[in-house]
Design an enzyme around this catalytic site. Structure first.
Site, PDB file in Angstrom:
ATOM      1  CG  HIS A 108      -0.242  -0.169   2.529  1.00  0.00           C
ATOM      2  ND1 HIS A 108       0.663   0.734   3.048  1.00  0.00           N
ATOM      3  CD2 HIS A 108      -0.312  -1.177   3.440  1.00  0.00           C
ATOM      4  CE1 HIS A 108       1.109   0.311   4.217  1.00  0.00           C
ATOM      5  NE2 HIS A 108       0.535  -0.850   4.478  1.00  0.00           N
ATOM      6  CG  ASP A 175      -4.520  -2.813  -0.119  1.00  0.00           C
ATOM      7  OD1 ASP A 175      -4.189  -2.122   0.866  1.00  0.00           O
ATOM      8  OD2 ASP A 175      -4.881  -4.002  -0.038  1.00  0.00           O
ATOM      9  CG  ASP A 205       4.653  -4.738   5.960  1.00  0.00           C
ATOM     10  OD1 ASP A 205       4.845  -5.133   7.119  1.00  0.00           O
ATOM     11  OD2 ASP A 205       3.664  -4.084   5.624  1.00  0.00           O
ATOM     12  CD  GLU A 248       4.446  -8.818   8.913  1.00  0.00           C
ATOM     13  OE1 GLU A 248       4.066  -8.554  10.067  1.00  0.00           O
ATOM     14  OE2 GLU A 248       4.320  -8.028   7.949  1.00  0.00           O
ATOM     15  CG  HIS A 315       8.021  -3.989  13.972  1.00  0.00           C
ATOM     16  ND1 HIS A 315       8.432  -5.194  13.454  1.00  0.00           N
ATOM     17  CD2 HIS A 315       7.215  -3.431  13.039  1.00  0.00           C
ATOM     18  CE1 HIS A 315       7.906  -5.353  12.247  1.00  0.00           C
ATOM     19  NE2 HIS A 315       7.163  -4.308  11.974  1.00  0.00           N
ATOM     20  CG  ASP A 316       3.804  -5.244  13.576  1.00  0.00           C
ATOM     21  OD1 ASP A 316       3.842  -3.999  13.567  1.00  0.00           O
ATOM     22  OD2 ASP A 316       3.948  -5.942  12.551  1.00  0.00           O
TER      23      ASP A 316
END
Length: 557
Positions: A108, A175, A205, A248, A315-316
Site C-alpha cells: 500500500h 492498496d 511486509d 513476514e 515491532h508489532d
C-alpha cells in the site's frame, strides 16, 4: 566447516537486529533519532555481535502509521537525515562487517502519495490503475479487516474519485494493485535503487496481502501470484547475489512453506516462524515445553538455500492468532491479564521482561532458546538490555519507545530538555521499574552479570557452533515434560541444548541412541562453562537442572 563454501549464504548464521531509526539515537539534538546518531552507535551493535541490521521504514511519511504510510519509496524522511547520511551509515556498518536490510512496504501507499493524489483526481490518470477501485464493494472480494479497532471495512468511498478503493490496513493506506504490470515494474525499480545504494536485502511486509488478488476484477484470469514472488527473487539475485528477501508470513506452517517456493526455494529466502513463537509463549505460560516441542516437530524444513527466522518479540503486537481461543486466554492470563495489555483480541503489546516479572533466569532461558533452536535469531532493539513497554502509548507503538543508553536525561537518547521539550521526542521515555534509571546500556555494557553480557555471550557461542545454523536438528524424547532437549549435528560435531521451563529444579535423562558411551560434551554457557559431561554406558546423558536452566553441550572434537 569450510567457510569458503558457506559465506555466500550469510543469512543462515546471521544475527539480525531490528531498529527504528527515529527511536534509536538522536545525533543532532532535535529530539528525533536519525542516521547520524545511528552511525555513531554502530560499534555498540558490533560489540553485541550483530551481523545484520534491519531498518524499519525510513522513507518520507505523514507518520500516521509509524512510517508504514509512505509518500516516496525512493526518499529518506528529512527528520532522519538525507541520502548522504544513509550512505555514510551504510559505509560505517559495512566497515564493521554488518549488512543492512530494510522494510519493503509495497502492499500500500499513504493516501498522500503523489500516485494516489493523481489516481483519485481522474479516471484518466496514469496512476489510476496503480490502485484497486470499484463502483461498489464486490460481494466476493476481501472483507477481513486487519485492525478491527480502527476499521470496519476494507473498502473506502472516495468523493474525489467517485469510487471505492481497497485498503486491507488503514483507510489512509490504499492498496497497490500488484496485478498491474506497471506496479510490478515500479516495485522492481524501488528494490533496484536501494540495492545500488548498498542494502543487502529486504524484510518484505505482509507478504500474503502483497500477493492477494481477490480484489482484482479479473482475478480468475491472473497468473499464480507466487510467480510474481519468483520474479522478484530472480530480479534481486541478478542485481546482487547476496541480497535476501525475509518475509513476514503469519500463516500455518504448510501455507508458509509455499512462500519459500516449496522444494525449489526460489521465492522468499527466509520466513519468520510465527507459529513457533506463539507456541513458545504457550509453553512459558504452562511451564511445560510440550507446546514448543510440538511446533518444532511440525515445522517443515526450509529449502536447501532458505532458512527460518526465529524471534521472541517484534515491532508489532505480539500476535497469538494461531493459538486456539483457550490457549490464547492462557497466555493472556499469564502475561497480559489487563485489557490495556492486549490488542485486537489476538495479541499483547508488551515486551518480554515485564511479562516475566523481571525474572533474570527465565528471561535468560528464553533468549538462550532464541539462539539455540534452528533458525536465524532476530532481536528487536532494546531486548539485549531488557527494556520494557510504555502502556500509556496507544496500540502497537507501546513497545516502540526511545532506546535507553544511560540513566541521564531522556535515557541518553536525545539532548533535548526533558522538562520543556519532551514533546519533541518520537515517544515518551519509559518510566518506573524498566525506565533508563534502572535499565540502560551504560550500566550493563561492562557488567559481566548483565543481560547484555548474557546476550553477547549467546551470540559468540552461536557463531562458534556452526552446527546450530548448518546442521540437521531434531528434538529428543525423554520423561521430563518441562524440559526441551534439542540435538543438532554437522561435520562430526554435535550440540545438545536443554532448557527447563519449570520454576522448580528437575533432573532429565536424555537418550543419545547413536552416540558412543564415554563421549564427552563440554558445557558452553554461564558459570558451568568448561564442565565436561560424559555419556554413560547405557547411552544416556543425565543432568540436574536448576529452575529455568539453559545448557548448551557441545561434543569434543
Amino acid at each position: 566447516m569450510r567457510l569458503s563454501r558457506t559465506a555466500d549464504l550469510w543469512w543462515k548464521n546471521a544475527v539480525i537486529y531490528c531498529l527504528d531509526v527515529e527511536t534509536f539515537a538522536d545525533g543532532n539534538g532535535d529530539g528525533c533519532g536519525d542516521f547520524r546518531g545511528l552511525a555513531q552507535r554502530i560499534d555498540y551493535l558490533h560489540e553485541l555481535g550483530v551481523t545484520c541490521i534491519w531498518l524499519m521504514p525510513f522513507y518520507p511519511t505523514p507518520d500516521r502509521d509509524d512510517g508504514y504510510d509512505i509518500t516516496d519509496f525512493y526518499g529518506v524522511d528529512p527528520r532522519l537525515g538525507t541520502h548522504g547520511d544513509l550512505v555514510e551509515f551504510l559505509l560505517v556498518a559495512r566497515d564493521r562487517g554488518i549488512r543492512v536490510i530494510a522494510d519493503l512496504v509495497v502492499n500500500h501507499t499513504s493516501d498522500q502519495h503523489p500516485w494516489f493524489v493523481s489516481a483519485r483526481s481522474s479516471r484518466e490518470s496514469p496512476y489510476r490503475g496503480y490502485y484497486v477501485w470499484r463502483d461498489e464493494p464486490p460481494a466476493d472480494g476481501p472483507s477481513d479487516v486487519v485492525f478491527p479497532d480502527q476499521e470496519d471495512s476494507v473498502w473506502q468511498y472516495d468523493d474525489d474519485a467517485g469510487q471505492y478503493y481497497l485498503h486491507r490496513f488503514y483507510k489512509h493506506q490504499p492498496d497497490l494493485d500488484v496485478a498491474n504490470p506497471a506496479v510490478r515494474d515500479e516495485i522492481a525499480r524501488i528494490m533496484g535503487f536501494w540495492i545500488e545504494l548498498g542494502l543487502s536485502g529486504f524484510r518484505v511486509d505482509a507478504v500474503p496481502f502483497l500477493l492477494e488478488t481477490d480484489g482484482a476484477a479479473d482475478a480468475a484470469e491472473l497468473p499464480d501470484p507466487h510467480e510474481y514472488l519468483r520474479d522478484l527473487r530472480a530480479f534481486v539475485s541478478r542485481r546482487d547475489g547476496e541480497v535476501i528477501l525475509l518475509g513476514e508470513v503469519n500463516l500455518p506452517y504448510d501455507d508458509t512453506r509455499r512462500f519459500f517456493g516449496d522444494e525449489d526455494g526460489d521465492e522468499l529466502t527466509m520466513c519468520f516462524d510465527f507459529p513457533g513463537m506463539q507456541k513458545l509463549y504457550l509453553a512459558l505460560a504452562r511451564h511445560d515445553a510440550t507446546p514448543l516441542l510440538g511446533a518444532l516437530r511440525d515445522r517443515p524444513p526450509a529449502p536447501k538455500d532458505g532458512h527460518w527466522a526465529t524471534f521472541v518479540r517484534n515491532h508489532d503486537e505480539l500476535t497469538l492468532d494461531k493459538l486456539d481461543d483457550d490457549e490464547r486466554q492462557e497466555v493472556f492470563a499469564a502475561f497480559g491479564p489487563r485489557e490495556d495489555m492486549q490488542l485486537y483480541g489476538r495479541g499483547l503489546r508488551r515486551r518480554l521482561p515485564p511479562m516475566l516479572d523481571g525474572d533474570p533466569a527465565r528471561i535468560r532461558m528464553v533468549y538462550s532458546l532464541l539462539f539455540a533452536l534452528p533458525g536465524t535469531p532476530t532481536l528487536f532493539y532494546g531486548e539485549e538490555i531488557g527494556m520494557g513497554e510504555n502502556l500509556d502509548i496507544p496500540g502497537r507503538e507501546a513497545v516502540r519507545v526511545p532506546m535507553q543508553w544511560s540513566d541521564g536525561p531522556n535515557g541518553g537518547f536525545s539532548t533535548v530538555d526533558p522538562d520543556t521539550e519532551s514533546d519533541r521526542l518520537p515517544a515518551p521515555v519509559v518510566q518506573g521499574e524498566y525506565g533508563p534509571a534502572k535499565v540502560n546500556v551504560a550500566a550493563q555494557r561492562h557488567d559481566p552479570t548483565s543481560l547484555f553480557s548474557w546476550v553477547a555471550a549467546l551470540v559468540r557461542r552461536y557463531r562458534q557452533c556452526p552446527e546450530l545454523a548448518w546442521g540437521a536438528g531434531c528434538t529428543l524424547d525423554h520423561d521430563t515434560p518441562s524440559v526441551l532437549a534439542h540435538w543438532t549435528d554437522h561435520d562430526g560435531r554435535a550440540v545438545l541444548t536443554l532448557h527447563n521451563f519449570a520454576a522448580s529444579p528437575t533432573t532429565v535423562t536424555v537418550p543419545l541412541k547413536d552416540v558412543d558411551a564415554g563421549t564427552r560434551f563440554v558445557e558452553l554457557l554461564g558459570e558451568q562453562a568448561g564442565t565436561v559431561r560424559t555419556v554413560d554406558d547405557d547411552g544416556f546423558l543425565r543432568l540436574d537442572l536448576a529452575p529455568y536452566a539453559a545448557h548448551w553441550l557441545r561434543s569434543e572434537g
